[in-house]
Design a protein around this motif. Sequence first.
Motif, PDB file in Angstrom:
ATOM      1  N   LEU A  43       0.797  -1.232   0.000  1.00  0.00           N
ATOM      2  CA  LEU A  43       0.000   0.000   0.000  1.00  0.00           C
ATOM      3  C   LEU A  43       0.828   1.280   0.000  1.00  0.00           C
ATOM      4  N   GLN A  44       1.905   1.346   0.786  1.00  0.00           N
ATOM      5  CA  GLN A  44       2.721   2.569   0.775  1.00  0.00           C
ATOM      6  C   GLN A  44       3.408   2.767  -0.575  1.00  0.00           C
ATOM      7  N   PRO A  45       3.990   1.727  -1.177  1.00  0.00           N
ATOM      8  CA  PRO A  45       4.549   1.937  -2.521  1.00  0.00           C
ATOM      9  C   PRO A  45       3.488   2.396  -3.531  1.00  0.00           C
ATOM     10  N   ALA A  46       2.290   1.821  -3.462  1.00  0.00           N
ATOM     11  CA  ALA A  46       1.215   2.237  -4.368  1.00  0.00           C
ATOM     12  C   ALA A  46       0.812   3.677  -4.083  1.00  0.00           C
ATOM     13  N   ARG A  47       0.732   4.038  -2.812  1.00  0.00           N
ATOM     14  CA  ARG A  47       0.379   5.407  -2.417  1.00  0.00           C
ATOM     15  C   ARG A  47       1.435   6.391  -2.912  1.00  0.00           C
ATOM     16  N   SER A  48       2.689   6.030  -2.777  1.00  0.00           N
ATOM     17  CA  SER A  48       3.771   6.910  -3.228  1.00  0.00           C
ATOM     18  C   SER A  48       3.735   7.111  -4.741  1.00  0.00           C
ATOM     19  N   ALA A  49       3.328   6.080  -5.478  1.00  0.00           N
ATOM     20  CA  ALA A  49       3.287   6.156  -6.941  1.00  0.00           C
ATOM     21  C   ALA A  49       2.013   6.799  -7.477  1.00  0.00           C
ATOM     22  N   LEU A  50       0.868   6.520  -6.847  1.00  0.00           N
ATOM     23  CA  LEU A  50      -0.431   6.896  -7.430  1.00  0.00           C
ATOM     24  C   LEU A  50      -1.249   7.898  -6.627  1.00  0.00           C
ATOM     25  N   GLY A  51      -0.822   8.214  -5.427  1.00  0.00           N
ATOM     26  CA  GLY A  51      -1.568   9.152  -4.607  1.00  0.00           C
ATOM     27  C   GLY A  51      -2.410   8.444  -3.553  1.00  0.00           C
ATOM     28  N   PRO A  52      -3.219   9.210  -2.830  1.00  0.00           N
ATOM     29  CA  PRO A  52      -3.959   8.674  -1.682  1.00  0.00           C
ATOM     30  C   PRO A  52      -4.817   7.449  -2.003  1.00  0.00           C
ATOM     31  N   ILE A  53      -4.905   6.582  -0.997  1.00  0.00           N
ATOM     32  CA  ILE A  53      -5.707   5.365  -1.077  1.00  0.00           C
ATOM     33  C   ILE A  53      -6.563   5.304   0.176  1.00  0.00           C
ATOM     34  N   GLN A  54      -7.861   5.128  -0.007  1.00  0.00           N
ATOM     35  CA  GLN A  54      -8.774   5.010   1.129  1.00  0.00           C
ATOM     36  C   GLN A  54      -8.966   3.540   1.486  1.00  0.00           C
ATOM     37  N   ILE A  55      -8.929   3.248   2.779  1.00  0.00           N
ATOM     38  CA  ILE A  55      -9.165   1.898   3.282  1.00  0.00           C
ATOM     39  C   ILE A  55     -10.647   1.802   3.619  1.00  0.00           C
ATOM     40  N   SER A  56     -11.396   0.981   2.895  1.00  0.00           N
ATOM     41  CA  SER A  56     -12.824   0.829   3.206  1.00  0.00           C
ATOM     42  C   SER A  56     -13.072  -0.309   4.177  1.00  0.00           C
ATOM     43  N   SER A  57     -12.199  -1.305   4.190  1.00  0.00           N
ATOM     44  CA  SER A  57     -12.273  -2.405   5.152  1.00  0.00           C
ATOM     45  C   SER A  57     -10.872  -2.962   5.320  1.00  0.00           C
ATOM     46  N   GLY A  58     -10.379  -2.907   6.549  1.00  0.00           N
ATOM     47  CA  GLY A  58      -9.041  -3.415   6.825  1.00  0.00           C
ATOM     48  C   GLY A  58      -9.102  -4.615   7.739  1.00  0.00           C
ATOM     49  N   PHE A  59      -8.452  -4.499   8.886  1.00  0.00           N
ATOM     50  CA  PHE A  59      -8.433  -5.581   9.859  1.00  0.00           C
ATOM     51  C   PHE A  59      -9.847  -5.851  10.372  1.00  0.00           C
ATOM     52  N   ARG A  60     -10.142  -7.138  10.575  1.00  0.00           N
ATOM     53  CA  ARG A  60     -11.419  -7.538  11.168  1.00  0.00           C
ATOM     54  C   ARG A  60     -11.159  -8.543  12.284  1.00  0.00           C
ATOM     55  N   SER A  61     -11.555  -8.191  13.497  1.00  0.00           N
ATOM     56  CA  SER A  61     -11.507  -9.171  14.583  1.00  0.00           C
ATOM     57  C   SER A  61     -12.440 -10.318  14.224  1.00  0.00           C
ATOM     58  N   ASP A  62     -12.309 -11.419  14.934  1.00  0.00           N
ATOM     59  CA  ASP A  62     -13.169 -12.575  14.657  1.00  0.00           C
ATOM     60  C   ASP A  62     -14.644 -12.188  14.741  1.00  0.00           C
TER      61      ASP A  62
END
Length: 147
Positions: A43-62
């Motif tokens: 994600l950071q390499p993609a962000r550095s190359a293409l600009g901001p990225i929004q996380i719509s769903s990341g970590f999920r507890s059980d």
Amino acid sequence: MQLTTNFTLEEFTRSTTADRLGIDNTPNATEIANIRLLCTQILQPARSALGPIQISSGFRSDALNRAVGGVSDSAHRLGFAADVVPVNVGTLELAKWIKNNTLFDQVILEFGTLANPNWIHVSADPRQRMSVLQAFGNPTQYQSVII
């Protein structure tokens, strides 16, 4: 907690479903390390190359994963995956960039069309299957695609 230059742990644990249902969505140390791997490897390499990225769903507890109907072996559950939407480029462009420039496990073009997916599921699972899929249908089905 700052994970990389442009990503924080809070972005990956924020959930309106967890808030609404009173679910604790706090990752443990291993899960935080997995989220950090996802950020540093993809994600950071993609962000550095293409600009901001929004996380719509990341970590999920059980409990959160069950509440949203996630599969029991979801990479979200371990912190290896996130559903993302780029701000400055199209979702397909982001998927192509990840495919061509990073080591990844899965890139899934989620719903919408092949040319314009609604969002991109990206995983840094150590299996690194380099699998590119398109999700469609109800119940959800997957097919391999070339992008």
